[in-house]
Design an enzyme around this catalytic site. Structure first.
Site, PDB file in Angstrom:
ATOM      1  N   ARG A  80      35.343  37.372  44.442  1.00 41.45           N
ATOM      2  CA  ARG A  80      35.010  35.949  44.313  1.00 41.45           C
ATOM      3  C   ARG A  80      33.524  35.691  44.095  1.00 41.45           C
ATOM      4  O   ARG A  80      32.678  36.422  44.618  1.00 41.45           O
ATOM      5  CB  ARG A  80      35.466  35.200  45.575  1.00 41.45           C
ATOM      6  CG  ARG A  80      36.978  35.138  45.694  1.00 41.45           C
ATOM      7  CD  ARG A  80      37.467  34.413  46.927  1.00 41.45           C
ATOM      8  NE  ARG A  80      38.916  34.184  46.823  1.00 41.45           N
ATOM      9  CZ  ARG A  80      39.843  35.107  47.114  1.00 41.45           C
ATOM     10  NH1 ARG A  80      39.493  36.298  47.578  1.00 41.45           N
ATOM     11  NH2 ARG A  80      41.125  34.827  46.960  1.00 41.45           N
ATOM     12  N   HIS A 106      38.075  37.234  40.294  1.00 46.26           N
ATOM     13  CA  HIS A 106      38.383  38.311  39.347  1.00 46.26           C
ATOM     14  C   HIS A 106      38.108  37.913  37.896  1.00 46.26           C
ATOM     15  O   HIS A 106      38.865  38.248  36.972  1.00 46.26           O
ATOM     16  CB  HIS A 106      39.840  38.760  39.524  1.00 46.26           C
ATOM     17  CG  HIS A 106      40.138  39.390  40.861  1.00 46.26           C
ATOM     18  ND1 HIS A 106      39.204  40.126  41.574  1.00 46.26           N
ATOM     19  CD2 HIS A 106      41.271  39.380  41.635  1.00 46.26           C
ATOM     20  CE1 HIS A 106      39.758  40.557  42.704  1.00 46.26           C
ATOM     21  NE2 HIS A 106      41.001  40.106  42.775  1.00 46.26           N
ATOM     22  N   HIS A 176      42.673  47.370  40.705  1.00 49.29           N
ATOM     23  CA  HIS A 176      43.455  46.605  41.678  1.00 49.29           C
ATOM     24  C   HIS A 176      44.854  47.194  41.900  1.00 49.29           C
ATOM     25  O   HIS A 176      45.845  46.470  41.906  1.00 49.29           O
ATOM     26  CB  HIS A 176      43.552  45.155  41.210  1.00 49.29           C
ATOM     27  CG  HIS A 176      43.635  44.162  42.317  1.00 49.29           C
ATOM     28  ND1 HIS A 176      44.618  44.198  43.270  1.00 49.29           N
ATOM     29  CD2 HIS A 176      42.851  43.112  42.627  1.00 49.29           C
ATOM     30  CE1 HIS A 176      44.433  43.194  44.108  1.00 49.29           C
ATOM     31  NE2 HIS A 176      43.375  42.516  43.751  1.00 49.29           N
ATOM     32  N   ASP A 248      41.754  40.751  54.415  1.00 50.43           N
ATOM     33  CA  ASP A 248      41.335  40.498  53.030  1.00 50.43           C
ATOM     34  C   ASP A 248      39.806  40.449  53.066  1.00 50.43           C
ATOM     35  O   ASP A 248      39.203  39.424  52.809  1.00 50.43           O
ATOM     36  CB  ASP A 248      41.952  39.186  52.524  1.00 50.43           C
ATOM     37  CG  ASP A 248      41.858  39.039  51.013  1.00 50.43           C
ATOM     38  OD1 ASP A 248      41.224  39.908  50.387  1.00 50.43           O
ATOM     39  OD2 ASP A 248      42.409  38.065  50.476  1.00 50.43           O
ATOM     40  N   GLU A 312      40.035  48.213  47.210  1.00 47.57           N
ATOM     41  CA  GLU A 312      39.310  47.959  45.962  1.00 47.57           C
ATOM     42  C   GLU A 312      37.835  48.260  46.174  1.00 47.57           C
ATOM     43  O   GLU A 312      37.158  47.556  46.916  1.00 47.57           O
ATOM     44  CB  GLU A 312      39.470  46.492  45.568  1.00 47.57           C
ATOM     45  CG  GLU A 312      40.896  46.027  45.415  1.00 47.57           C
ATOM     46  CD  GLU A 312      41.024  44.531  45.694  1.00 47.57           C
ATOM     47  OE1 GLU A 312      40.443  43.717  44.960  1.00 47.57           O
ATOM     48  OE2 GLU A 312      41.702  44.164  46.675  1.00 47.57           O
TER      49      GLU A 312
END
Ligand code: GAL
Length: 347
Positions: A80, A106, A176, A248, A312
């Site tokens: 982001r 992304h 990803h 996350d 990631e």
């Protein structure tokens, strides 16, 4: 080592997608699409000697265009960017706010939905290249991007990233893949035992934008310094877990400056598959599939909530707007280079 190229499928918009397959001497196999430089399948041997495809994806090719980025190359800026804006010197750049109308996520699929040029190198690698003209999705500079996937006979998948630009820009690519080490059709990753060798992470606000703090994992549900099942603390009444509906979050590899790579590993008892990730990137996003909502994936199987996890490798989210985070500004005349490997064994 065996490699093969085939014309694969045609998108509804008429674009042709090719597939590249590489297989090593142990039958580990990777299948890569020119759409999004996507890892479509990753077959790994389990402890019984059977091959399992351990990544989520789709049979329907058009599903990739609006996916949750399953297997795709993401860039030029993964993760982001707050407010969908950043500046380089005097210049302000605005991006699509494709995340809740508030932030850029992304790069609005700039890399993910493109058809990449591809070629096989020496039977064990596929090199994919993409040119994005100045201003694409708001990003400055003509960007020449390269992703190379290489499979080795000791069962590791190396991903290398290179890029050049004609204007200074922030460059932060990732891949990803969504992993389920029991296989793409397994429905949970809560028993997967995870270790992340990082002592700090970046807490987020309600829009999953880092607050700027670099917080110690000590005495929090975020420590994975010793191996622990993903599900053990995921539903704890913890502000950060509640904000993200699970994990996350970006973990910080403070030791990369000293030359030793950042690393993490994951182990699934049922299949016996053990995966190690090593990277020269300063961060890694642990994402536990909290936005998955049961869409149909490969072989007609649903991909439910928390049925896969992602690791990631990346620069920290919102780096362009965070002066204390390691910078990923790519200058004209420089070449960006980064490397991540995912290695597999059984136990
Ligand atoms: C991850 C991100 C998640 C979510 C996901 C795509 O990289 O951390 O918040 O946006 O991509 O669904």
């Amino acid at each position: 080592m065996l490699s093969q190229k085939k014309a694969y499928k045609t998108l509804a918009d008429g674009r042709q997608v090719d597939k590249y397959i590489i297989k090593n001497k142990n039958n580990m196999q990777i299948e890569i699409l020119t759409l999004g430089a996507t890892v479509e399948k990753l077959f790994v041997n389990d402890k019984y000697g059977n091959k399992r495809d351990i990544t989520l994806g789709f049979d329907d090719i058009d599903s990739y265009l609006s996916s949750d980025y399953q297997g795709a190359a993401v860039g030029p800026y993964a993760n982001r960017i707050a407010g969908g804006a950043f500046s380089v010197g005097e210049n302000i750049y605005t991006l699509e706010r494709n995340d809740n109308g508030k932030n850029s996520l992304h790069s609005n699929r700039l890399f993910t939905n493109a058809i990449w040029e591809a070629e096989t190198i020496e039977n064990d690698s596929v090199k994919l290249t993409l040119f994005t003209p100045d201003g694409s999705e708001g990003f400055p500079g003509d960007i020449s991007a390269e992703v190379i996937y290489s499979l080795s006979d000791d069962d590791s998948l190396k991903i290398e990233y290179r890029a050049k630009t004609t204007k200074p820009t922030f460059y932060n690519p990732t891949n990803h893949m969504y992993f389920n080490l029991s296989g793409y059709d397994s429905t949970s990753i809560l028993d997967t035992v995870l270790q992340i060798n990082a002592e700090f992470f970046t807490p987020v606000d309600e829009n999953l934008i880092p607050t700027g703090e670099i917080r110690s994992v000590k005495d929090t549900p975020f420590t994975f310094l010793t191996p622990i099942p993903i599900g053990e603390r995921i539903d704890f009444d913890d502000e950060q877990l509640l904000l993200a509906n699970g994990y996350d979050h970006n973990y910080c590899f403070m030791n990369t400056a000293s030359g030793s790579p950042g690393s993490a590993n994951a182990y699934d008892k049922k299949s016996g598959i053990f995966m190690t990730v090593e990277t020269d990137m300063p961060g890694i996003q642990l994402y536990t599939g909290n936005f998955l909502k049961g869409d149909i994936g490969k072989n007609g199987k649903a991909m439910p909530f928390r049925s896969a996890f992602c690791l990631e490798t990346q620069f920290y989210p919102d780096t362009p707007n965070q002066k204390d985070f390691p910078s990923c500004l790519l200058e004209v005349g420089e070449e960006f280079y980064s490397r991540t490997t995912y290695s597999f064994s059984t136990r």
